[in-house]
Design a protein around this motif. Sequence first.
Motif, PDB file in Angstrom:
ATOM      1  N   LEU A 307       0.831  -1.205   0.000  1.00  0.00           N
ATOM      2  CA  LEU A 307       0.000   0.000   0.000  1.00  0.00           C
ATOM      3  C   LEU A 307       0.864   1.253   0.000  1.00  0.00           C
ATOM      4  O   LEU A 307       0.545   2.248  -0.684  1.00  0.00           O
ATOM      5  CB  LEU A 307      -0.919  -0.007   1.221  1.00  0.00           C
ATOM      6  CG  LEU A 307      -2.015  -1.074   1.246  1.00  0.00           C
ATOM      7  CD1 LEU A 307      -2.716  -1.075   2.603  1.00  0.00           C
ATOM      8  CD2 LEU A 307      -3.034  -0.847   0.133  1.00  0.00           C
ATOM      9  N   PHE A 336      -6.511  -6.641  -1.860  1.00  0.00           N
ATOM     10  CA  PHE A 336      -6.681  -5.193  -1.714  1.00  0.00           C
ATOM     11  C   PHE A 336      -5.322  -4.503  -1.644  1.00  0.00           C
ATOM     12  O   PHE A 336      -5.179  -3.360  -2.094  1.00  0.00           O
ATOM     13  CB  PHE A 336      -7.496  -4.883  -0.459  1.00  0.00           C
ATOM     14  CG  PHE A 336      -7.878  -3.442  -0.321  1.00  0.00           C
ATOM     15  CD1 PHE A 336      -8.905  -2.899  -1.079  1.00  0.00           C
ATOM     16  CD2 PHE A 336      -7.217  -2.611   0.580  1.00  0.00           C
ATOM     17  CE1 PHE A 336      -9.262  -1.569  -0.953  1.00  0.00           C
ATOM     18  CE2 PHE A 336      -7.569  -1.280   0.708  1.00  0.00           C
ATOM     19  CZ  PHE A 336      -8.594  -0.761  -0.054  1.00  0.00           C
ATOM     20  N   ILE A 339      -4.179  -4.037  -5.166  1.00  0.00           N
ATOM     21  CA  ILE A 339      -4.907  -2.901  -5.766  1.00  0.00           C
ATOM     22  C   ILE A 339      -4.255  -1.587  -5.348  1.00  0.00           C
ATOM     23  O   ILE A 339      -4.050  -0.679  -6.171  1.00  0.00           O
ATOM     24  CB  ILE A 339      -6.389  -2.937  -5.345  1.00  0.00           C
ATOM     25  CG1 ILE A 339      -7.085  -4.174  -5.911  1.00  0.00           C
ATOM     26  CG2 ILE A 339      -7.113  -1.663  -5.802  1.00  0.00           C
ATOM     27  CD1 ILE A 339      -8.519  -4.337  -5.440  1.00  0.00           C
ATOM     28  N   GLY A 340      -3.922  -1.466  -4.051  1.00  0.00           N
ATOM     29  CA  GLY A 340      -3.291  -0.247  -3.584  1.00  0.00           C
ATOM     30  C   GLY A 340      -1.922  -0.029  -4.178  1.00  0.00           C
ATOM     31  O   GLY A 340      -1.520   1.121  -4.417  1.00  0.00           O
ATOM     32  N   THR A 348      -7.809   2.412  -4.506  1.00  0.00           N
ATOM     33  CA  THR A 348      -8.484   1.860  -3.322  1.00  0.00           C
ATOM     34  C   THR A 348      -9.738   2.655  -2.986  1.00  0.00           C
ATOM     35  O   THR A 348     -10.754   2.077  -2.573  1.00  0.00           O
ATOM     36  CB  THR A 348      -7.530   1.869  -2.118  1.00  0.00           C
ATOM     37  OG1 THR A 348      -7.106   3.212  -1.845  1.00  0.00           O
ATOM     38  CG2 THR A 348      -6.305   1.008  -2.395  1.00  0.00           C
ATOM     39  N   VAL A 351     -12.631   1.540  -5.193  1.00  0.00           N
ATOM     40  CA  VAL A 351     -13.239   0.291  -4.717  1.00  0.00           C
ATOM     41  C   VAL A 351     -14.154   0.564  -3.526  1.00  0.00           C
ATOM     42  O   VAL A 351     -15.296   0.073  -3.458  1.00  0.00           O
ATOM     43  CB  VAL A 351     -12.147  -0.719  -4.339  1.00  0.00           C
ATOM     44  CG1 VAL A 351     -12.752  -1.947  -3.644  1.00  0.00           C
ATOM     45  CG2 VAL A 351     -11.376  -1.154  -5.575  1.00  0.00           C
ATOM     46  N   ILE A 393     -10.724  -5.157   4.373  1.00  0.00           N
ATOM     47  CA  ILE A 393      -9.904  -3.951   4.211  1.00  0.00           C
ATOM     48  C   ILE A 393      -9.225  -3.592   5.535  1.00  0.00           C
ATOM     49  O   ILE A 393      -8.059  -3.191   5.558  1.00  0.00           O
ATOM     50  CB  ILE A 393     -10.767  -2.800   3.682  1.00  0.00           C
ATOM     51  CG1 ILE A 393     -11.263  -3.125   2.265  1.00  0.00           C
ATOM     52  CG2 ILE A 393      -9.993  -1.489   3.674  1.00  0.00           C
ATOM     53  CD1 ILE A 393     -12.253  -2.131   1.712  1.00  0.00           C
ATOM     54  N   THR A 397      -5.107  -3.355   6.073  1.00  0.00           N
ATOM     55  CA  THR A 397      -4.520  -2.093   6.527  1.00  0.00           C
ATOM     56  C   THR A 397      -4.023  -2.140   7.966  1.00  0.00           C
ATOM     57  O   THR A 397      -3.514  -1.145   8.477  1.00  0.00           O
ATOM     58  CB  THR A 397      -5.542  -0.954   6.394  1.00  0.00           C
ATOM     59  OG1 THR A 397      -6.741  -1.300   7.116  1.00  0.00           O
ATOM     60  CG2 THR A 397      -5.891  -0.717   4.936  1.00  0.00           C
TER      61      THR A 397
END
Length: 453
Positions: A307, A336, A339-340, A348, A351, A393, A397
Amino acid sequence: MVSTPTRPSRRKPAVRQHSSGTSTAQRSSPAAPAAADAVPRPEGKGALGAFARMWRFLEGSDRQTSGSSYYMILGATLALTAIGLMMVLSASSVESIANAASTVEPTDEGAIVFDFFFKQSVYAVLGVALMLGLSRLGPRVFKFLAWPGLGVAIVLLVLVLLIGENINGNQNWIRIGNQSLQPSEPAKLALALWCATVLERKRGLIRDWKHALVPVAPLGGIILLLVMLGGDLGTAIILGMIMGAALFFAGAPIKMFTIAGLVGIAGAFGAILLNSTRSTRIEAWLRLNCDSASDPCFQSNQGLFALASGGWWGVGIGQSRQKWNWIPEAHNDFIFAIIGEEFGLIGTLVVIALFGILAVATLRVARRYTDPFVRILMGSILVWLIGQAFVNIGMVTGVLPVIGVPLPFISYGGSALTFTLAAVGVLLAFARRMPPAAQGTALSANPVSAKTK
């Protein structure tokens, strides 16, 4: 004597002015209410004004709600599914090549790279077809399927414990030839349908905690217990959220949720203490054992690195570096993070915005219905989809511990994608038959105008 009092009375409505400058005839005309409605109401300032504007946006006008909610749900779902297919292709290509390198028989390199993508695409087509098929059904059919669906779910979960396949410590899959089925995924939809059917029959008795819990807690508890026996705490949490949402939207006493929450927290702590893998993950989340030789913080750290390296705009599609065997389950639970990395913070947020659109549209439709079955079922599915996305998510994170919950529509998994799309089909079925505002919960301040639209 006769005409003197009558003439002034005829002229007064036409010439008498009020302090606002509006004549009596104008104020009594049929167009006056429409003109008054056209004047924007004061929004207010501060937090109350912002809340009022947000609430009116969620409600939507009669024209907006009846015309756009269906396409908002459908569009957000298809967009998330398309993003999922694209990211599965990007995140799984490296692992596909690595798996093929360990095999003895030579295989086509192109087929190797696209292996996960082809499988996910087949399930996406199957899920979309099931979604569109369910969108043509009505509440009577869903109620009819509730009890058989619950029975099939229980049978499949029992079979998992008897003949299921154990992967990464969880016994959640049944192998059928070259394909596998995860019965806990259809169990989510079956539980939502069954809870809505049972609680709709309770109606006025739902305020009594005994009627609220029986039979939802005993039979729903069987589903949770079977999943827990397979070792999948993350899925059990999602199933518990579905049951809690059904009771909440049915109108169960609030204090009952407080007691259930305390019991649930105590049960979760017990499940963590009795399982070394879960306790290790909790310690890793609290950063207590990151210096150990096994490095239990490795997966979460690599997700955060992905990320962070993505920045605002990302490194570009297919250019992720963390997917090169740095992030375990990059195409599944931690997609995810990819994606980041490839699309940055903007990707992000897109989404998250799509999940927000799905939630807003579902709330708009649910508020129109007075049928408790529809409201309970839509609320349960909404909490399932949005709650699971929040957990995934939060897990990536670092806000929540790693518990192995996939991101709906996007993570790799045929069973999850198929039955998630099927759940959206139920939402679309109600969106297609949404009653006018005057028949459901009125969204307009003027019910007469709502009837004429």
